[in-house]
Enzyme design. Sequence first.
Site, PDB file in Angstrom:
ATOM      1  N   GLU A 275     129.214   3.718  24.167  1.00 41.27           N
ATOM      2  CA  GLU A 275     128.366   4.101  25.295  1.00 41.27           C
ATOM      3  C   GLU A 275     126.977   4.504  24.800  1.00 41.27           C
ATOM      4  O   GLU A 275     126.842   5.267  23.837  1.00 41.27           O
ATOM      5  CB  GLU A 275     129.015   5.261  26.068  1.00 41.27           C
ATOM      6  CG  GLU A 275     130.435   4.930  26.502  1.00 41.27           C
ATOM      7  CD  GLU A 275     130.844   5.632  27.772  1.00 41.27           C
ATOM      8  OE1 GLU A 275     130.053   6.401  28.330  1.00 41.27           O
ATOM      9  OE2 GLU A 275     131.987   5.399  28.210  1.00 41.27           O
ATOM     10  N   GLU A 288     128.562   8.146  22.949  1.00 42.33           N
ATOM     11  CA  GLU A 288     129.940   8.437  22.574  1.00 42.33           C
ATOM     12  C   GLU A 288     130.737   7.155  22.528  1.00 42.33           C
ATOM     13  O   GLU A 288     130.267   6.090  22.955  1.00 42.33           O
ATOM     14  CB  GLU A 288     130.594   9.418  23.558  1.00 42.33           C
ATOM     15  CG  GLU A 288     130.737   8.888  24.973  1.00 42.33           C
ATOM     16  CD  GLU A 288     131.313   9.914  25.927  1.00 42.33           C
ATOM     17  OE1 GLU A 288     131.251  11.105  25.610  1.00 42.33           O
ATOM     18  OE2 GLU A 288     131.837   9.506  26.968  1.00 42.33           O
ATOM     19  N   ASN A 290     134.598   5.612  23.622  1.00 45.34           N
ATOM     20  CA  ASN A 290     135.878   5.800  24.288  1.00 45.34           C
ATOM     21  C   ASN A 290     136.908   4.907  23.605  1.00 45.34           C
ATOM     22  O   ASN A 290     136.752   3.679  23.562  1.00 45.34           O
ATOM     23  CB  ASN A 290     135.778   5.444  25.771  1.00 45.34           C
ATOM     24  CG  ASN A 290     134.988   6.483  26.545  1.00 45.34           C
ATOM     25  OD1 ASN A 290     135.300   7.670  26.488  1.00 45.34           O
ATOM     26  ND2 ASN A 290     133.953   6.063  27.236  1.00 45.34           N
ATOM     27  N   ARG A 292     139.807   3.635  24.177  1.00 42.71           N
ATOM     28  CA  ARG A 292     140.841   3.207  25.128  1.00 42.71           C
ATOM     29  C   ARG A 292     140.252   2.144  26.037  1.00 42.71           C
ATOM     30  O   ARG A 292     139.075   1.844  25.975  1.00 42.71           O
ATOM     31  CB  ARG A 292     141.296   4.397  25.977  1.00 42.71           C
ATOM     32  CG  ARG A 292     140.113   5.101  26.648  1.00 42.71           C
ATOM     33  CD  ARG A 292     140.532   6.154  27.642  1.00 42.71           C
ATOM     34  NE  ARG A 292     139.427   7.017  28.056  1.00 42.71           N
ATOM     35  CZ  ARG A 292     138.476   6.701  28.923  1.00 42.71           C
ATOM     36  NH1 ARG A 292     138.479   5.496  29.494  1.00 42.71           N
ATOM     37  NH2 ARG A 292     137.525   7.549  29.249  1.00 42.71           N
ATOM     38  N   ARG A 338     134.682   2.334  42.959  1.00 45.48           N
ATOM     39  CA  ARG A 338     135.877   3.176  42.869  1.00 45.48           C
ATOM     40  C   ARG A 338     136.121   3.791  44.248  1.00 45.48           C
ATOM     41  O   ARG A 338     135.290   4.561  44.745  1.00 45.48           O
ATOM     42  CB  ARG A 338     135.688   4.274  41.831  1.00 45.48           C
ATOM     43  CG  ARG A 338     135.404   3.770  40.433  1.00 45.48           C
ATOM     44  CD  ARG A 338     135.466   4.905  39.429  1.00 45.48           C
ATOM     45  NE  ARG A 338     135.046   4.479  38.100  1.00 45.48           N
ATOM     46  CZ  ARG A 338     135.235   5.191  36.991  1.00 45.48           C
ATOM     47  NH1 ARG A 338     135.849   6.370  37.066  1.00 45.48           N
ATOM     48  NH2 ARG A 338     134.818   4.744  35.824  1.00 45.48           N
TER      49      ARG A 338
END
Length: 450
Positions: A275, A288, A290, A292, A338
């Site tokens: 990111e 950062e 992630n 996953r 979402r």
Amino acid sequence: MFKKILIANRGEIAVRIIRACREMGIQTVAVYSEADRDCLHTLLADEAICIGPAPSGQSYLNMERILAATVALKADAIHPGFGFLSENAKFAKLCAECNIAFIGPSAEIINRMGNKSEARRTMMDAGVPVVPGSKEPVHQAAEALEMAKSIGFPVMIKASSGGGGKGMRISRGEADFTENFNAAQMESVKGFSDDTMYIEKYIEKPRHIEFQIMADKHGNVVHLGERDCSIQRRHQKVLEEAPCDVITQDLRERMGDTAVRAAKAVGYENAGTIEFLLDKNKDFYFMEMNTRIQVEHPVTEMVTGMDLIKEQIRVAAGEKLSVSQEDVVIKGHAIECRINAENPSKNFMPCPGLITNVHAPGGNGVRVDSHIYSDYKVPANYDSMLMKLIVYDKDRASAIAKMRSALGELVIEGIETNVNFQYEILENEAFQEGNTDTGFIEKYFPDYVR
């Protein structure tokens, strides 16, 4: 290849994984809490087993019960999805000790990249540009304030173990720093049992750009292009797109190469996301990693034609990546909304309850990932996401038009949702023109983020 996979998750991502396994001829085991007895993933899996009461700590976060279920039902691998135990190094290590394949990176990598201050140091050593900030973690407000003054306000206070917008505060000066630091640290202790913090320069009006990477056990790493995740509320993503409309091919290659270099620096395996923050000058900084699969992975699938869940399973089983970097071609534009059980006009208050009627949109280029159905009762114990509505078209303007049409067709009755709010975002002129950054919702919808 694995014969049976246990999915250590719930809801739409569990359904998504089950469908991929079914297409690959792999049997599945669903785990569920007492509150999720009627959730769709329990009905679609080949086998299902209850692992405890509704609270996550007694069910979906209970490592011993999940491992016991895996052994009892003779599954040879666990897919953790996202959230819950997906970035838990202890769980990945326990899987290895039990000779169960963990579909994700190793415990060592999760531990190294999951701790944000450690990840910053690793990226600095690898020559990856990072947001200016503290190289060492900090625990005391007074010490952190001195760091903040040397960095220069405004600064972002972040929990080393944070995620999902938790343990984060912006401080614009010395006057509010200590209060913000203590609040973020308290949130980190409560949510992650960790009081370790770090400080970084706050980049004004950035875009949140993430690059999907995939790596196998043979040293091969590719990136699958970027996603623009700038539409957020309280650091939580609301709507995602691929590709980003302001990123040129040259910038994409430079950011993608950096993402691959970052992954190789830690010997990464499986799916992951690097990111970045992209500022107004098109300079980018590592934020950062992630370790996953991401909630928003479908938009990457739509523009690349690649099934990321299947690829995760294949590389976890020891196979080489099915594509090289030259094979990855970005075509068209995809958007994901979402759909949450929440009331935007009441500060996005969660709204669990009984869904009395559902009608999902369809048509060419419309995809619905969900676990809900008519007469399904949404429990109050978990994340409020009900559905991911994804559309694909030839370009961004066409994809926006398609998403507006799909949202207009979507019906979820019986509970409050954010469907109308998503429609308002798509109707916004600045959004349509691509003038977005991470402060978009605060700027254009201030009544929703009081």
